[in-house]
Design an enzyme around this catalytic site. Structure first.
Site, short mmCIF file in Angstrom:
data_model
loop_
_atom_site.label_atom_id
_atom_site.label_comp_id
_atom_site.label_asym_id
_atom_site.label_seq_id
_atom_site.Cartn_x
_atom_site.Cartn_y
_atom_site.Cartn_z
N ASP A 1 51.18 54.70 56.55
CA ASP A 1 52.62 54.51 56.47
C ASP A 1 52.93 54.10 55.03
O ASP A 1 52.58 53.01 54.61
CB ASP A 1 53.03 53.41 57.46
CG ASP A 1 54.52 53.04 57.33
OD1 ASP A 1 55.22 53.62 56.49
OD2 ASP A 1 54.96 52.15 58.10
N TRP B 1 55.34 45.95 60.46
CA TRP B 1 55.41 47.38 60.75
C TRP B 1 54.05 47.90 61.23
O TRP B 1 53.99 48.77 62.11
CB TRP B 1 55.92 48.16 59.54
CG TRP B 1 57.27 47.66 59.14
CD1 TRP B 1 57.59 46.97 58.00
CD2 TRP B 1 58.49 47.72 59.92
NE1 TRP B 1 58.92 46.63 58.01
CE2 TRP B 1 59.50 47.08 59.17
CE3 TRP B 1 58.81 48.26 61.15
CZ2 TRP B 1 60.82 46.96 59.63
CZ3 TRP B 1 60.12 48.16 61.62
CH2 TRP B 1 61.10 47.51 60.85
N LYS C 1 64.07 54.34 51.22
CA LYS C 1 63.68 53.42 50.15
C LYS C 1 63.60 54.19 48.83
O LYS C 1 64.48 54.07 47.99
CB LYS C 1 62.36 52.71 50.46
CG LYS C 1 62.51 51.64 51.54
CD LYS C 1 61.72 51.97 52.71
CE LYS C 1 61.59 50.96 53.84
NZ LYS C 1 62.66 50.15 54.28
#
Ligand code: PMP
Length: 360
Positions: free
Chosen positions: A172, A102, A196
């Site tokens: 992030d 990511w 999540k």
């Protein structure tokens, strides 16, 4: 069928209490005769929902007044673009730390917009650790430094917040948001996709220091400018109403259960038990350096693809589902986000020991 223990990396398990509350509200929210999904986002009722969600999040994370909270769409992926578009505001330089897929994707996207340098990468060791960096490792004139605090695929976590020497830090936090206590003031910007630790997919939360808003170039597509969302209270256009409502329920659930410090304690306990099982096993191993192991995503393997597949299949039959590792890593991955109860981790541990005994 009973509910399973779902170890998915996201969308993933949600707190049962939250689901039950949503269920009881589903057809008729607080006696208004309709569901949140059917309600105008311009109604007072929805305004109250989004205001409460923001207030509870501010309370949980102790977000200072000089930070704005935004509820956006487009997932973590749109933030890969929005962060550089908005934060490359002076020298148009930014330093990225690559700790997994990511972070790499975010870095590639940022290259479209400015002078991007990789300050460090652990790719050569297959992202099994997190680099230890400090202020001297960054260009002092960089507009920001970018990190991914938890690496969902490789199962690593920053066990420290890098000192950038005053450069804006953008993070992030998609896969460890609200799972551990952070000092928001250490960051210029934090973002996290909901799917999540927050709720269903569809909303992405951005927490940004006010002085960083308003620098997107003139020709920036409207939706990509944090300013428009900040000015309009996340309601420039139709927001993801139902996901915001669910996020609000999760924030209340967290508050009822002692807030972030309490859930962090539980997360530490859950992860410690699981890694201890792996480390004491003759069959399973974890490739990640001990001090950098994620508390949210534990990766492990038997070292044998066939045996891994057998493990995943047999676990599935026992109601321990979605344990297959990400396709780029293989093996197994147990995602044990906030909503995974301790009994879920204990059931997994019990099954691992049983599997080891019968597959030696
Ligand atoms: N960042 C992290 C750490 C992630 O785990 C993910 C997806 N799981 C993303 C970004 C991308 O998020 P999305 O799929 O919401 O665009």
């Amino acid at each position: 069928m009973d509910r399973v223990f779902n170890f998915s990396a996201g969308p993933c398990t949600l707190p049962l209490e939250v689901l039950e509350e949503a269920k009881s509200d589903l057809l008729n929210y607080k006696g208004c005769g309709m569901s949140v999904m059917e309600m105008s986002h311009r109604s007072q009722m929805f305004q109250d929902i989004i205001d409460a969600a923001e207030a509870d999040l501010r309370d949980l994370m102790q977000i200072p007044d000089n930070y704005t909270v935004l509820f956006l769409q487009g997932g973590g992926t749109l933030q890969f673009s929005m962060v550089p578009v908005n934060l490359l505001r002076n020298t148009r330089k930014a330093d990225y730390i690559l700790t997994g897929t990511w972070a790499k994707k975010a870095c590639e996207e940022a290259r479209k917009f400015g002078d991007i340098r990789v300050a460090a990468s652990t790719e050569e060791e297959r992202f099994t650790s997190v680099p230890k960096l400090n202020a001297g490792d960054f260009r002092s004139d960089a507009d920001y430094v970018y990190i991914t605090t938890n690496n969902t695929i490789y199962g690593t976590r920053y066990n420290y917040v890098p000192d950038t020497g005053g450069i804006v830090l953008a993070a992030d936090q998609s896969s460890n948001f609200l799972s551990e206590v952070y000092n928001v003031e250490d960051f210029g910007l934090i973002y996290a996709g909901a799917q999540k630790n927050v709720g269903p997919a569809g909303v992405t939360i951005v927490i940004i220091r006010n002085d960083l808003i308003g620098y997107a170039p003139e020709n920036t597509p409207l939706y990509l400018d944090y300013k428009i969302h900040a000015e309009k209270g996340s309601m420039y256009n139709t927001p993801p109403c139902f996901s915001i409502y669910m996020a609000g329920l999760t924030f209340q659930w967290l508050k009822r259960n002692g807030g972030i410090a309490a859930i962090e304690e539980r997360n530490v306990r859950k992860a410690a038990r699981l890694y201890e099982t792996i480390d004491n096993s003759q069959l399973f191993s974890c490739p990640v350096q001990a001090e950098d192991r994620s508390r949210m995503n534990a990766v492990f393997t038997t070292g044998n693809d066939e045996l891994n597949a057998k493990f995943v299949a047999e676990a599935n039959e026992k109601g321990l589902v979605n344990l297959k590792g990400h396709r780029s890593v293989g093996g197994m991955r147990a995602s044990i986000f906030n909503a995974m109860p301790e009994e879920g981790v204990d059931s997994l541990i019990h099954f691992m020991k049983e599997f080891e005994r019968t597959n030696q």
